[in-house]
Design an enzyme around this catalytic site. Sequence first.
Site, PDB file in Angstrom:
ATOM      1  N   ASP A   1      -1.931  -4.839  18.919  1.00  0.00           N
ATOM      2  CA  ASP A   1      -2.255  -4.116  17.693  1.00  0.00           C
ATOM      3  C   ASP A   1      -1.205  -3.051  17.362  1.00  0.00           C
ATOM      4  O   ASP A   1      -0.357  -2.708  18.204  1.00  0.00           O
ATOM      5  CB  ASP A   1      -3.634  -3.450  17.862  1.00  0.00           C
ATOM      6  CG  ASP A   1      -4.458  -3.515  16.595  1.00  0.00           C
ATOM      7  OD1 ASP A   1      -3.874  -3.456  15.500  1.00  0.00           O
ATOM      8  OD2 ASP A   1      -5.701  -3.607  16.707  1.00  0.00           O
TER       9      ASP A   1
ATOM     10  N   ASP B   1      -8.968  -6.896   8.852  1.00  0.00           N
ATOM     11  CA  ASP B   1     -10.180  -6.348   9.474  1.00  0.00           C
ATOM     12  C   ASP B   1     -11.399  -6.595   8.591  1.00  0.00           C
ATOM     13  O   ASP B   1     -12.523  -6.309   8.997  1.00  0.00           O
ATOM     14  CB  ASP B   1     -10.023  -4.836   9.706  1.00  0.00           C
ATOM     15  CG  ASP B   1      -9.297  -4.547  11.014  1.00  0.00           C
ATOM     16  OD1 ASP B   1      -9.090  -5.491  11.803  1.00  0.00           O
ATOM     17  OD2 ASP B   1      -8.942  -3.378  11.249  1.00  0.00           O
TER      18      ASP B   1
HETATM   19  C1  GLA Z   1      -7.632  -2.667  14.622  1.00  0.00           C
HETATM   20  C2  GLA Z   1      -7.837  -4.159  14.648  1.00  0.00           C
HETATM   21  C3  GLA Z   1      -9.268  -4.475  14.978  1.00  0.00           C
HETATM   22  C4  GLA Z   1      -9.613  -3.866  16.300  1.00  0.00           C
HETATM   23  C5  GLA Z   1      -9.352  -2.375  16.274  1.00  0.00           C
HETATM   24  C6  GLA Z   1      -9.549  -1.761  17.631  1.00  0.00           C
HETATM   25  O1  GLA Z   1      -8.267  -2.083  13.550  1.00  0.00           O
HETATM   26  O2  GLA Z   1      -7.452  -4.746  13.441  1.00  0.00           O
HETATM   27  O3  GLA Z   1      -9.475  -5.869  14.991  1.00  0.00           O
HETATM   28  O4  GLA Z   1      -8.842  -4.486  17.307  1.00  0.00           O
HETATM   29  O5  GLA Z   1      -8.035  -2.096  15.845  1.00  0.00           O
HETATM   30  O6  GLA Z   1      -9.330  -0.425  17.621  1.00  0.00           O
END
Ligand code: GLA
Length: 712
Positions: free
Chosen positions: A452, A516
Amino acid sequence: MSAPPSRFLTLNGTHTTLLLELSDNKAPIWRYWGERLPDGTVPTCSLDSERAVPSFSLDTNVPLTIFPTFGVGWYGAPALLAHRDGQAFAQDFTRCDITWVRPSEAVLMSLIDDVAQIKIEISLNLDPKSDTLTCKTSLTNLGDQPLDVHWLAAACLLIPADAKTIRSYTGRHNHEFDLQIDALSHATWQRENRRGLTSHDCVPGAVICVAETTCHTGPAYGAQLAWSGNHAARVDHHQDGSYYWQLGEWLAPGEVRLRQDQSLISPELLATFSPNGLNGIAQNFHTAIRARMTWPGGSMKPRPVHLNTWEGVYFGLDQAALMEMASGAAELGAERFVLDDGWFHARRNDQAGLGDWWVDTDVFPEGLTPLANHVVGLGMEFGLWVEPEMVNPNSDLFRAHPDWALQIAGRPLLTARNQLVQDLANPAVFAYLLKHVGALLDALPISYLKWDHNRDLTTAGSGGLPAYRGQVLAAYRLFDAIRQRWPDVEIEACAGGGGRIDAGIIQHTHRFWTSDCIDAVSRVSIQSGFLQFFPPELMGSHIGTSPAHSTGRAQSMDFRGGVALGGHFGIELDPRHLRLSEKEKVKSWVELYKSLRDTLHIRQTWQGDAGDGLHWQAQGNSADFVLSAFRTRPNPDRYPPKIALPFADPRARYSITWLAPNSGAQLNDSNFHRATATTPTTISGAWLARSGLALPLMMGEDAVVLKLTAVP
Ligand code: GLA
């Protein structure tokens, strides 16, 4: 007076030709990029003589070249902005050497400016399979004084005068790939991204259309930059009516200063022409992107069904609960269990812990081994979330090394999601990350990393100098170092969902977390934009909970399943909270995905809009494909629209299998649907292509999925 002798350079793809006119002491002149020219079409005399000399013009003809430069006759946008302490601000070439790498397909052009003392090397590679041109440009300082560089285009593309619109994508976190259509005009069209990573709001690619371009027909020109940092693109009108399109890395002031013999190499640019509209561009890009991927074992295995823990439990991690969740995931048919954020030292929420990449023993007293072994014992792969580039000020790492974060002396440390960005180009930071991520990979049976990057860069200084470019290159090196030592591990590129989706990062990774936002209505347009540039097997698409956490909208399991089906399918909810009937539904979508993934992936994708709120996508080949139709709002008309499938083989007859709704309930509204759902029926390809397929009645937020197969 006889016309001067001509020399042309031709690159031929399957459906494309690119033609440049050469001379020994000038940059190659753009003459053509478009539909494949028949052999023997190359002009026999120089085209310079084609142009009349208008009033108030230079007496010398200065046409658009593959690399236009500032200050010596060219008034348009240059492909280079550079100087030596104010000197050598104007450039022009005095020598041009051409080296063929593969006849008619790949060439290297070397341009020398003896006066400004620079060398430009342009590599062009037209892959006949994808009709995609890969371009790269490098600039070398041949002088003994430093050269400051502000702009180096990865390529400058000729776009013909009938171009009318450019389709680019804007957006934000939870709302990626928002289509923006702008008219081309005499005004410059320009997009710039200074967020330090690819960004949610400025996709580094676009498609240019003429008036007649549709999803399926008409000329279209696509380009995308393979780069995960700052970028810029512009389209300028040329005074002969045509346009030219430049894309490249956006450089911060002072970011590139080349000493003697040092070079700046641009990111690669992928550019493609198709006579077959937006779908033609998408298919060319899909083929080109697939060719850039490197898979463990040499080829892509069927994309395993994921269960990702994030929206199921967020930071509420507990070993026993996760084990139950894993058992539930296996029961649903998941093949990979990904433990998301929250497992490492002091990471109880998003305010602390990033940087301390060891397992939190308060939550996992025996480490992650029991959970990972449990997952593997259930026959699933174990995946783990990491965010290596980041650090929370509240972490052991930051307390020990506050100077490792990107920063500018005298400026505040601006946090986002309570975190700062580590200076990856610092060898100590790089070594630390390799060591700690490596220790996890050594200790646990990890087959997958979800990598990430949950913020944009700012105050991105290192030693007082801009560090944007170095950061991207160091991140690529870190991915590669990890993959070299642990070659069986697959990596997902995520940046708050779709903040790092580009053709550069995918050379180092294997999947994108598309957004997300798992709301199925939102996902229809997000995924449609994604598919313009990238193939479906790289598109993370999950069944989430209802109501969706990002929008609050509630949607049926079948709609969520239908929208997730075509991508790299997964589940993002807590199976422990599913009712029995919901479990059965999820299971049936998992089974359907497993039975169809060979057709859905690695082949062709077509998309279309059949009317207000109805979007469709077909995946497979013209003899055997899965068709999904999504309605994102209620039909404004009384009857559902028919959808024409122009790619269907007009000589074939197709059998129809309705896969969802599989109960047939909604298929009872018409004789046609009842008949095709209950008795083997065939329908002609010509009919599908020209008249179209009648859809059943659909709710406001609804999906139908069917399979069409040509019968012998
Ligand atoms: C980001 C990712 C999510 C998740 C969060 C965890 O927002 O896109 O899918 O992994 O971080 O903190």
